[in-house]
Design a protein around this motif. Structure first.
Motif, PDB file in Angstrom:
ATOM      1  N   ASN A  56     -24.940  20.034  34.377  1.00 48.08           N
ATOM      2  CA  ASN A  56     -23.568  20.215  33.887  1.00 48.08           C
ATOM      3  C   ASN A  56     -22.591  19.214  34.498  1.00 48.08           C
ATOM      4  O   ASN A  56     -21.478  19.557  34.863  1.00 48.08           O
ATOM      5  N   GLY A  57     -23.038  17.981  34.629  1.00 47.26           N
ATOM      6  CA  GLY A  57     -22.172  16.931  35.157  1.00 47.26           C
ATOM      7  C   GLY A  57     -22.063  16.897  36.672  1.00 47.26           C
ATOM      8  O   GLY A  57     -21.424  16.017  37.226  1.00 47.26           O
ATOM      9  N   MET A  58     -22.671  17.841  37.350  1.00 47.44           N
ATOM     10  CA  MET A  58     -22.650  17.894  38.813  1.00 47.44           C
ATOM     11  C   MET A  58     -23.966  17.314  39.340  1.00 47.44           C
ATOM     12  O   MET A  58     -25.027  17.563  38.787  1.00 47.44           O
TER      13      MET A  58
END
Length: 94
Positions: A56-58
């Motif tokens: 999730n983009g992390m």
């Protein structure tokens, strides 16, 4: 080709995308064309443990293993034969 001509090394992900099942996807023939056209050595590389690093983009810290095979050279093969040989070598890496 321009990057190789200027002395750079490139990484090629022959599957075209990440597998969601941790099983290798079929390799695209573009790798075979590049290997034959540029006449560069191809070093098979297997990366394991990468799943879950980007979520999730992390970015999450995680141990991965990178295994290198022996350098391969091709000249009288078809692009598909090159891809098949590289895929076979990567599958042998542990």
């Amino acid at each position: 080709g321009k990057l190789l001509d200027s002395g750079h090394s490139i990484i090629f992900f022959p599957e075209g995308k990440h597998s969601l099942t941790n099983k290798m996807l079929p390799f695209k023939t573009g790798l075979g064309f590049i290997a034959l056209y540029t006449k560069v050595k191809v070093i098979p590389v297997k990366i394991t443990g990468i799943r879950g690093i980007l979520d999730n983009g992390m970015i999450h810290r995680k141990n991965v293993t990178v295994t290198f095979g022996k350098a391969l050279e091709f000249s009288n093969n078809s692009p598909q034969e090159v891809v098949n040989l590289i895929e076979k070598e990567i599958k042998k890496l542990e």
